[in-house]
Design a protein around this motif. Structure first.
Motif, PDB file in Angstrom:
ATOM      1  N   ASN A 132     -53.098  27.292   6.333  1.00  0.00           N
ATOM      2  CA  ASN A 132     -53.421  26.548   7.558  1.00  0.00           C
ATOM      3  C   ASN A 132     -53.511  25.044   7.327  1.00  0.00           C
ATOM      4  O   ASN A 132     -53.986  24.306   8.189  1.00  0.00           O
ATOM      5  CB  ASN A 132     -54.738  27.059   8.152  1.00  0.00           C
ATOM      6  CG  ASN A 132     -54.552  28.361   8.909  1.00  0.00           C
ATOM      7  OD1 ASN A 132     -53.515  28.595   9.514  1.00  0.00           O
ATOM      8  ND2 ASN A 132     -55.553  29.221   8.858  1.00  0.00           N
ATOM      9  N   SER A 133     -53.082  24.584   6.146  1.00  0.00           N
ATOM     10  CA  SER A 133     -53.053  23.144   5.826  1.00  0.00           C
ATOM     11  C   SER A 133     -54.434  22.489   5.878  1.00  0.00           C
ATOM     12  O   SER A 133     -54.549  21.307   6.202  1.00  0.00           O
ATOM     13  CB  SER A 133     -52.090  22.404   6.775  1.00  0.00           C
ATOM     14  OG  SER A 133     -50.771  22.874   6.611  1.00  0.00           O
ATOM     15  N   TYR A 134     -55.474  23.236   5.529  1.00  0.00           N
ATOM     16  CA  TYR A 134     -56.823  22.661   5.523  1.00  0.00           C
ATOM     17  C   TYR A 134     -57.039  21.855   4.245  1.00  0.00           C
ATOM     18  O   TYR A 134     -57.013  22.402   3.151  1.00  0.00           O
ATOM     19  CB  TYR A 134     -57.889  23.758   5.602  1.00  0.00           C
ATOM     20  CG  TYR A 134     -57.881  24.565   6.875  1.00  0.00           C
ATOM     21  CD1 TYR A 134     -57.688  23.964   8.109  1.00  0.00           C
ATOM     22  CD2 TYR A 134     -58.076  25.940   6.849  1.00  0.00           C
ATOM     23  CE1 TYR A 134     -57.686  24.714   9.278  1.00  0.00           C
ATOM     24  CE2 TYR A 134     -58.085  26.696   8.008  1.00  0.00           C
ATOM     25  CZ  TYR A 134     -57.877  26.076   9.222  1.00  0.00           C
ATOM     26  OH  TYR A 134     -57.881  26.820  10.376  1.00  0.00           O
TER      27      TYR A 134
ATOM     28  N   GLU B  60     -58.691  20.152  -2.509  1.00  0.00           N
ATOM     29  CA  GLU B  60     -58.750  19.787  -3.918  1.00  0.00           C
ATOM     30  C   GLU B  60     -60.166  19.771  -4.483  1.00  0.00           C
ATOM     31  O   GLU B  60     -60.339  20.005  -5.671  1.00  0.00           O
ATOM     32  CB  GLU B  60     -58.122  18.398  -4.118  1.00  0.00           C
ATOM     33  CG  GLU B  60     -56.639  18.342  -3.777  1.00  0.00           C
ATOM     34  CD  GLU B  60     -56.050  16.962  -4.030  1.00  0.00           C
ATOM     35  OE1 GLU B  60     -56.813  16.067  -4.433  1.00  0.00           O
ATOM     36  OE2 GLU B  60     -54.835  16.795  -3.825  1.00  0.00           O
ATOM     37  N   LYS B  61     -61.168  19.490  -3.658  1.00  0.00           N
ATOM     38  CA  LYS B  61     -62.524  19.293  -4.166  1.00  0.00           C
ATOM     39  C   LYS B  61     -63.366  20.554  -4.035  1.00  0.00           C
ATOM     40  O   LYS B  61     -63.350  21.228  -2.999  1.00  0.00           O
ATOM     41  CB  LYS B  61     -63.199  18.145  -3.415  1.00  0.00           C
ATOM     42  CG  LYS B  61     -62.595  16.782  -3.706  1.00  0.00           C
ATOM     43  CD  LYS B  61     -63.418  15.676  -3.057  1.00  0.00           C
ATOM     44  CE  LYS B  61     -62.875  14.299  -3.421  1.00  0.00           C
ATOM     45  NZ  LYS B  61     -63.699  13.215  -2.836  1.00  0.00           N
TER      46      LYS B  61
ATOM     47  N   CYS C 124     -54.471  26.930  -4.217  1.00  0.00           N
ATOM     48  CA  CYS C 124     -55.183  25.755  -3.725  1.00  0.00           C
ATOM     49  C   CYS C 124     -55.276  24.769  -4.891  1.00  0.00           C
ATOM     50  O   CYS C 124     -55.722  25.152  -5.972  1.00  0.00           O
ATOM     51  CB  CYS C 124     -56.579  26.116  -3.242  1.00  0.00           C
ATOM     52  SG  CYS C 124     -56.608  27.171  -1.767  1.00  0.00           S
ATOM     53  N   PRO C 125     -54.890  23.505  -4.710  1.00  0.00           N
ATOM     54  CA  PRO C 125     -54.837  22.565  -5.846  1.00  0.00           C
ATOM     55  C   PRO C 125     -56.205  22.025  -6.259  1.00  0.00           C
ATOM     56  O   PRO C 125     -56.390  20.825  -6.419  1.00  0.00           O
ATOM     57  CB  PRO C 125     -53.929  21.452  -5.309  1.00  0.00           C
ATOM     58  CG  PRO C 125     -54.157  21.463  -3.838  1.00  0.00           C
ATOM     59  CD  PRO C 125     -54.373  22.908  -3.466  1.00  0.00           C
ATOM     60  N   ILE C 126     -57.162  22.928  -6.430  1.00  0.00           N
ATOM     61  CA  ILE C 126     -58.512  22.540  -6.846  1.00  0.00           C
ATOM     62  C   ILE C 126     -58.449  21.989  -8.269  1.00  0.00           C
ATOM     63  O   ILE C 126     -57.868  22.597  -9.158  1.00  0.00           O
ATOM     64  CB  ILE C 126     -59.455  23.753  -6.759  1.00  0.00           C
ATOM     65  CG1 ILE C 126     -59.578  24.206  -5.310  1.00  0.00           C
ATOM     66  CG2 ILE C 126     -60.830  23.426  -7.334  1.00  0.00           C
ATOM     67  CD1 ILE C 126     -60.235  25.548  -5.134  1.00  0.00           C
ATOM     68  N   LYS C 127     -59.069  20.838  -8.478  1.00  0.00           N
ATOM     69  CA  LYS C 127     -58.961  20.151  -9.766  1.00  0.00           C
ATOM     70  C   LYS C 127     -60.075  20.528 -10.731  1.00  0.00           C
ATOM     71  O   LYS C 127     -59.896  20.418 -11.946  1.00  0.00           O
ATOM     72  CB  LYS C 127     -58.954  18.640  -9.543  1.00  0.00           C
ATOM     73  CG  LYS C 127     -57.725  18.162  -8.767  1.00  0.00           C
ATOM     74  CD  LYS C 127     -57.750  16.658  -8.587  1.00  0.00           C
ATOM     75  CE  LYS C 127     -56.496  16.188  -7.854  1.00  0.00           C
ATOM     76  NZ  LYS C 127     -56.498  14.721  -7.652  1.00  0.00           N
TER      77      LYS C 127
END
Length: 481
Positions: free
Chosen positions: A164-166, A224-225, A247-250
């Protein structure tokens, strides 16, 4: 475009027995040689219509844009428990709610990829007390509408919000139990807990926690966060299963170790990041595959989740930079995650595998500089004691062996690569003996078993070391007659 009722009747209640509805199959056959082609038509009548709609009703990709006659839907769909309306043309939430209301037993609804992104009016949402699962993947529903849905779905246990592009979660819980002991403010908006993105918090809508939800799918959203993910933990405090794949979580961190270092000293950052798990007290399953995590510290933080037993962490940048085999990586993960019993979808981790992993972990870090040794190392030393390094035993056979080579009446010593095949040896001997390989027969004579005579080396693809060739053995070359 058809209504739901029309699509339903077309699939389950179409007329039976009319000639126009029969399926015709044409089969062309050839007769005997010289005869003409014959055309045979086979008429296959359609199956009789169902007396009622099944409990699992699938009407995906049917171009449905509305419900149709509500009373007819109620009559035909009395037993429906799961409804799949994915990839249709629904745009009006009022139509969706009327469908749900007129299916009295429905518990699960799939609305993926429908055109439902518009703001949902609170006035049009009836309380729905039987819906336990809803799929909203690819609908791009805004957070205000999600808040409205949650308020009117009190028993919802499973929610899908994938693709959903969140980038942010713009709702947050106003749980009165989350009070900071230091300044008595809301803990998730307090500097003592290091949630410092105040601008993001200020635009969040405050909602009561939804305690019924157990499963949340959030795959493929560009968040990301971890502070954003913590909002999900506060909104759904009883969450047991969370899917954050792609999900590009860092980092599993409330404070970024690099970008926000100026705002917090090392001790404050460490204390805050050790609390990264606190909003997930009931989480048992977590999927973080294909994230952007590249530091081992995040695994140590995952170990602090109190009930986490099933974890997926595939395709991390961290693994690409790790100089070890996949088996060794699994051992390092098992050793760092004492409570996890299922890792990356594998079998249950048994006591023997865990002990072997912990011992391998100790040996892996015992030669590392102290700055690279994690805290888990000392915990495992206390459990298993200091271990002796494993003896490096090389079980590989020698690569080159000196043998005696005999052809006719001449014998000479030669080095032979025993990792090559019999055919390779023949090719090498062609130039030496001036004898074509296809005219060559080889015999192996073991120096310890000369009484048994030579053994013909008949198989061209057999590796030489499989004959147990040792230095001093003999290979006899004979010419085919």
């Amino acid at each position: 475009m058809p209504s739901l009722l029309e699509a339903l009747e077309r699939k389950y209640f179409s007329d039976y027995g009319s000639e126009d509805d029969d399926e015709v199959k044409e089969v062309r056959t050839l007769g005997e040689k010289g005869s003409r082609k014959r055309l045979i038509s086979i008429f296959i009548p359609r199956l009789s219509p169902l007396m009622c709609v099944p409990e699992l009703l699938v009407l995906n990709d049917c171009d449905i844009d509305r419900a149709g006659d509500f009373e007819s839907i109620r009559e035909k769909c009395q037993h429906v428990r799961e409804l799949d309306l994915a990839q249709n043309k629904l745009q009006d939430w009022q139509e969706v709610f009327q469908i749900v209301v007129h299916m009295p037993r429905i518990e699960f609804l799939n609305l993926s990829k429908n055109h439902l992104s518009g703001t949902l009016s609170k006035a049009c949402v009836p309380p729905i007390s039987n819906l336990r699962g809803i799929v909203l993947n690819g609908t791009y529903l805004n957070w205000e509408s999600i808040e409205t849905l949650l308020k009117n779905l009190p028993v919802l246990e499973e929610l899908h919000l994938s693709l959903n592009s969140y980038k942010e979660i713009l709702i947050d819980s106003t749980n009165p139990d989350s009070i900071c002991d230091n300044c008595h403010c809301k803990a998730y908006n307090c500097c003592h807990n290091a949630e410092i993105d105040e601008r993001s918090y200020d635009k969040c809508r405050r909602i009561p926690p939804h305690t019924a939800l157990k499963t949340l799918h959030f795959t493929g959203n560009p968040v990301e966060k971890w502070t954003e993910i913590c909002r999900l933990g506060r909104i759904f405090p009883c969450l047991e299963k969370l899917v954050l794949a792609k999900c590009p979580i860092k980092a599993i961190a409330l404070v970024d170790d690099c970008n926000e270092a100026a705002s917090y000293n090392h001790h404050s950052r460490t204390q805050a990041n050790e609390a990264s798990h606190e909003f997930f007290p009931s989480l048992q399953f977590l999927n973080l595959s294909s994230s952007s995590i590249d530091m081992w510290d995040n695994i140590d933080r995952l170990a602090r989740f109190p009930k986490l037993i099933n974890l997926r962490v595939k395709n991390w940048p961290l693994w690409e930079n790790l100089d070890c085999t996949e088996h060794e990586r699994r051992q390092l993960l098992i050793a760092r995650l004492p409570n996890v019993t299922i890792l990356n979808g594998g079998g249950v981790i048994g006591a023997d595998e865990r002990e072997a992993a912990e011992r391998a972990f100790i040996r892996y870090y015992m030669e590392k500089p102290e700055s690279e040794v994690p805290l888990r190392y000392n915990e495992l030393i206390a459990k298993h004691g200091r271990l002796d390094p494993l003896v490096n035993v090389n079980f590989k056979p020698e690569k080159r062996v000196k043998i005696f080579l005999t052809y006719h009446d001449q014998t000479e010593s030669r080095l032979v690569d025993i990792n090559r095949t019999v055919q390779d040896l023949k090719f090498k001997l062609e130039k030496l003996l001036h004898l074509p390989s296809n005219k060559m027969r080889l015999f192996y004579l073991d120096q310890d078993y000369k009484d048994l005579g030579p053994e013909e080396m008949r198989f061209p693809n057999k590796l030489l070391y499989s004959y147990n060739i040792q230095a001093g053995d003999e290979i006899i070359v004979d010419e085919k007659k």
